[in-house]
Design a protein around this motif. Structure first.
Motif, PDB file in Angstrom:
ATOM      1  N   ALA A 146     -32.315  13.168  36.775  1.00 29.79           N
ATOM      2  CA  ALA A 146     -31.089  11.841  36.594  1.00 29.79           C
ATOM      3  C   ALA A 146     -31.673  10.781  36.188  1.00 29.79           C
ATOM      4  CB  ALA A 146     -30.960  11.999  38.267  1.00 29.79           C
ATOM      5  N   PRO A 147     -30.762   9.725  35.972  1.00 28.97           N
ATOM      6  CA  PRO A 147     -31.181   8.550  35.512  1.00 28.97           C
ATOM      7  C   PRO A 147     -32.317   7.577  36.084  1.00 28.97           C
ATOM      8  CG  PRO A 147     -28.774   8.728  35.082  1.00 28.97           C
ATOM      9  CD  PRO A 147     -29.261   9.785  35.886  1.00 28.97           C
ATOM     10  N   HIS A 148     -32.351   7.965  37.478  1.00 30.47           N
ATOM     11  CA  HIS A 148     -33.189   7.102  38.454  1.00 30.47           C
ATOM     12  C   HIS A 148     -33.974   7.979  39.215  1.00 30.47           C
ATOM     13  CE1 HIS A 148     -30.844   3.654  36.997  1.00 30.47           C
ATOM     14  NE2 HIS A 148     -29.547   4.469  37.601  1.00 30.47           N
ATOM     15  N   TYR A 167     -19.922  18.753  32.538  1.00 28.74           N
ATOM     16  CA  TYR A 167     -20.854  17.535  32.540  1.00 28.74           C
ATOM     17  C   TYR A 167     -21.605  17.200  31.278  1.00 28.74           C
ATOM     18  CZ  TYR A 167     -20.736  17.854  37.844  1.00 28.74           C
ATOM     19  OH  TYR A 167     -20.239  17.811  39.412  1.00 28.74           O
ATOM     20  N   LEU A 226     -14.859   3.989  35.404  1.00 27.15           N
ATOM     21  CA  LEU A 226     -15.668   4.929  34.686  1.00 27.15           C
ATOM     22  C   LEU A 226     -15.359   4.603  32.954  1.00 27.15           C
ATOM     23  CD1 LEU A 226     -14.952   8.545  36.204  1.00 27.15           C
ATOM     24  CD2 LEU A 226     -17.235   7.029  36.212  1.00 27.15           C
ATOM     25  N   ASP A 267     -26.125   7.171  31.690  1.00 28.10           N
ATOM     26  CA  ASP A 267     -26.707   6.536  32.616  1.00 28.10           C
ATOM     27  C   ASP A 267     -26.120   6.795  34.277  1.00 28.10           C
ATOM     28  OD1 ASP A 267     -24.128   5.564  32.036  1.00 28.10           O
ATOM     29  OD2 ASP A 267     -24.714   3.504  32.655  1.00 28.10           O
ATOM     30  N   ARG A 268     -25.243   7.775  34.251  1.00 26.36           N
ATOM     31  CA  ARG A 268     -24.570   8.122  35.422  1.00 26.36           C
ATOM     32  C   ARG A 268     -24.962   9.505  35.921  1.00 26.36           C
ATOM     33  NH1 ARG A 268     -19.628   4.816  37.220  1.00 26.36           N
ATOM     34  NH2 ARG A 268     -19.653   3.101  36.011  1.00 26.36           N
ATOM     35  N   LEU A 269     -25.389  10.339  34.907  1.00 25.30           N
ATOM     36  CA  LEU A 269     -25.174  11.874  35.223  1.00 25.30           C
ATOM     37  C   LEU A 269     -26.543  12.360  34.925  1.00 25.30           C
ATOM     38  CD1 LEU A 269     -21.815  13.115  33.516  1.00 25.30           C
ATOM     39  CD2 LEU A 269     -22.379  12.775  35.928  1.00 25.30           C
ATOM     40  N   ILE A 317     -17.471  12.683  40.065  1.00 22.60           N
ATOM     41  CA  ILE A 317     -17.716  11.620  39.200  1.00 22.60           C
ATOM     42  C   ILE A 317     -16.954  10.596  39.822  1.00 22.60           C
ATOM     43  CG2 ILE A 317     -18.777  12.625  37.271  1.00 22.60           C
ATOM     44  CD1 ILE A 317     -15.617  12.147  35.856  1.00 22.60           C
ATOM     45  N   THR A 318     -15.860  10.949  40.724  1.00 22.44           N
ATOM     46  CA  THR A 318     -14.793   9.646  41.316  1.00 22.44           C
ATOM     47  C   THR A 318     -15.203   9.736  42.824  1.00 22.44           C
ATOM     48  OG1 THR A 318     -13.354  11.739  41.706  1.00 22.44           O
ATOM     49  CG2 THR A 318     -13.098  10.411  39.475  1.00 22.44           C
ATOM     50  N   MET A 355     -21.605   8.923  29.511  1.00 26.27           N
ATOM     51  CA  MET A 355     -22.080   8.252  30.717  1.00 26.27           C
ATOM     52  C   MET A 355     -23.411   8.651  31.001  1.00 26.27           C
ATOM     53  SD  MET A 355     -18.981   9.674  33.501  1.00 26.27           S
ATOM     54  CE  MET A 355     -17.745   9.471  32.504  1.00 26.27           C
TER      55      MET A 355
END
Length: 551
Positions: free
Chosen positions: A390-392, A342, A228, A351-353, A295-296, A349
């Motif tokens: 979300a990012p995607h 969050y 991370l 691009d992750r959340l 996140i882990t 991050m």
């Protein structure tokens, strides 16, 4: 050393024990908040009180039993725990929850102590100052009868005096005692299955497998943390009020990931307030665990090893570390705090959340006397919200909030049969999701007409500010509760106890999720689909989704 196959078999067996406990609880409980909503948490521990398995329930109960069972065992004393004992704990500062989330645990013996089983579930009444839910208490003693670690079953025999104490201090004794026995049944299920596991594989093999499972969890969490972004990020937000005054309540968190650890520090948040939004430390820790696990190692069943790298800090006497006699009943602080964690992480991050998911859980309840039975009822529901873009991909919705996940809403059939509410409308709330390259999921609109009198309780702590967006996305419409719409009594409220009569109405509007990315970068085909589904109005599509460079 225990071989890998046996380790996995033991691990899976432990998880299945927790799930069987869950099935027992759902099938035997008396109140819908347990058997329909799944407002519970179920955990299994080894003799050292290390978490070895959990069942699905409220996500914000992740590890919450860890804190309470340690306090309970410490209070009762290991030497005073015997085969057949069941202990009740609801003292909020030890219980990691409010007083109506009753935690029951039992030691498991097979000749000697081989572990513990634990079930917490929400009871509907235990003698608090108001029926149903307490919205404006100012100290713990207004929030019900307290059990700091009290045997309700001793050496296999029910403790009659304690059962009667519960009965005579509840406005709904049959339901509460029914749920008590449902939790005991779930514990007995867990005991039997743990003894079977112990005898099938042997104590040394099971203990070795547990050591390995926990060590593997620690290692996989360490790997995930190392991958991370490293740094420290701070975020702030406000609760609408504390239930006693109209003053907003400040929340602040700093999340630091570095050197193989994650520290979640709530320094800078409000001191403890008069009203019941103060959070016990155990509940604060459990809230942080939800975000940390997500996140882990989100794909792994939780055990103690997943949380050794997490440290949660909150000074005693503050909003996130309630101490006696602070009021703690309205636990919505934890929901907004999960979003706050969050929000901090998203700075490092994005691009992750995803963006914010509704910001809060809009809850409601009706309390009254049922005309068919002449008995008090108190039935609640937590409404779905839109999840953040979300990012995607787009945010889903309407769906239960991140703090709820495996929980469910109360079916309309239950609400109408067991209360004085009639649901006239339940539909998607158009334009409620935050616009973005990936939009937030939509919220809901529910219109309720009352066919009998009583009290309508709304519980929501984020209506005055919008949930947050990410990376150029737009914020969504916030949660709203409108009592007596279309009349001269119309009012927008957040957390309120409102007297209602037959013919009165309430509208509940739940927030969508925040948008992720610039709306003008959204695929036109996706916008057309949104229009067809009713997620977006034609006007919003024209105003918000016009392309930067039209082709």
């Amino acid at each position: 050393m225990t071989d890998g196959t046996t380790v996995e078999v033991v691990r899976s067996h432990l998880v299945s024990v927790a799930e069987e406990m869950r099935a027992t609880l759902v099938r035997t409980s008396f109140n819908p908040v347990i058997y329909e909503v799944h407002d519970f948490g179920i955990s299994i521990y080894d003799p050292a009180l290390r978490l070895v398995a959990e069942s699905t329930g409220l996500s914000r109960f992740l590890g919450a039993n860890d804190y309470s069972i340690r306090k309970g065992v410490e209070y009762v004393g290991r030497d005073n725990l015997h085969p057949g004992d069941v202990v009740l704990l609801n003292y909020p500062y030890w219980n990691a929850a409010h007083s109506y989330d009753a935690t029951l645990f039992a030691p498991v013996f097979d000749g000697e102590l081989i572990g513990f089983v634990c079930v917490r579930a929400h009871w509907m009444d235990l003698g608090a100052k108001d029926p149903g839910y307490v919205l404006d208490s100012t100290d713990m003693h207004q929030e019900g009868v307290i059990f700091p670690g009290t045997k309700v079953v001793s050496r296999g025999e029910p403790v009659h005096e304690i059962h009667e104490l519960i009965r005579f201090n509840s406005r709904m004794p049959d339901e509460v005692l029914g749920d008590l026995h449902a939790q005991i049944a779930a514990l007995r299920t867990g005991e039997r299955r743990l003894v079977e596991l112990d005898r099938r594989y042997g104590r040394a093999t099971v203990a070795g497998a547990i050591d390995t499972v926990i060590a593997v969890a620690e290692a996989s969490t360490a790997d995930a943390l190392a991958a991370l972004p490293q740094g420290s990020w701070t975020a702030e937000d406000l609760l609408d009020d504390d239930g006693v005054t109209d003053d907003p309540v400040k929340m602040r968190v700093t999340v630091t990931i570095a050197d193989g650890t994650c520290v979640v520090d709530f320094a800078g948040s409000s001191p403890a307030v008069a009203g019941p939004v103060n959070l016990p430390l155990g509940a604060t820790i459990a809230t942080a665990r939800v975000a940390f696990k997500a996140i882990t190692t989100p794909g792994e069943a939780a055990n103690a090893g997943h949380f050794t790298a997490l440290t949660v800090r909150a000074e005693p006497g503050t909003l996130f570390h309630a101490v006696y006699p602070a009021a703690t009943f309205t636990q919505w602080t934890g929901t907004v705090a999960l979003e706050l964690i969050y929000k901090a992480l998203a700075q490092g991050m994005p691009d992750r959340l995803p963006a914010s998911s509704g910001g809060d859980v809009p809850g409601f309840m009706m309390v009254g006397v049922h005309p068919d039975t002449g008995r008090l009822f108190a039935v609640s529901n937590n409404e779905p919200v839109g999840w953040g873009g979300a990012p995607h991909h787009d945010g889903i919705g309407p769906a239960n909030h991140l703090a709820q996940t495996q929980a469910r809403i109360t079916p309309i059939e239950v609400l109408e049969a067991r209360t004085g509410m009639f649901v006239e409308r339940l539909e998607i709330r158009t334009d409620s999701g935050g616009p973005g390259r990936h939009r937030g999921g939509p919220g809901l609109r529910r219109d309720i007409r009352f066919v009998t009198g009583g009290e309508f309780l709304s519980v929501v702590k984020k209506t005055r500010s919008r949930p947050w967006a990410l990376d150029g996305g737009h914020e969504p419409e916030p949660n709203q509760v409108i009592v007596f719409p279309g009349t001269d009594r119309e009012e927008r409220v957040s957390t309120r106890r409102t007297a209602v009569s037959p013919g009165d109405r309430v509208t509940v509007l739940t927030a969508g999720g925040g948008g992720h990315g610039d709306p003008r970068d959204r695929d036109p085909a996706a916008v057309r689909d949104d229009l067809a589904e009713g997620y977006v109005s034609p006007q919003a599509a024209r105003d918000l989704y016009e392309r930067k460079n039209p082709s």
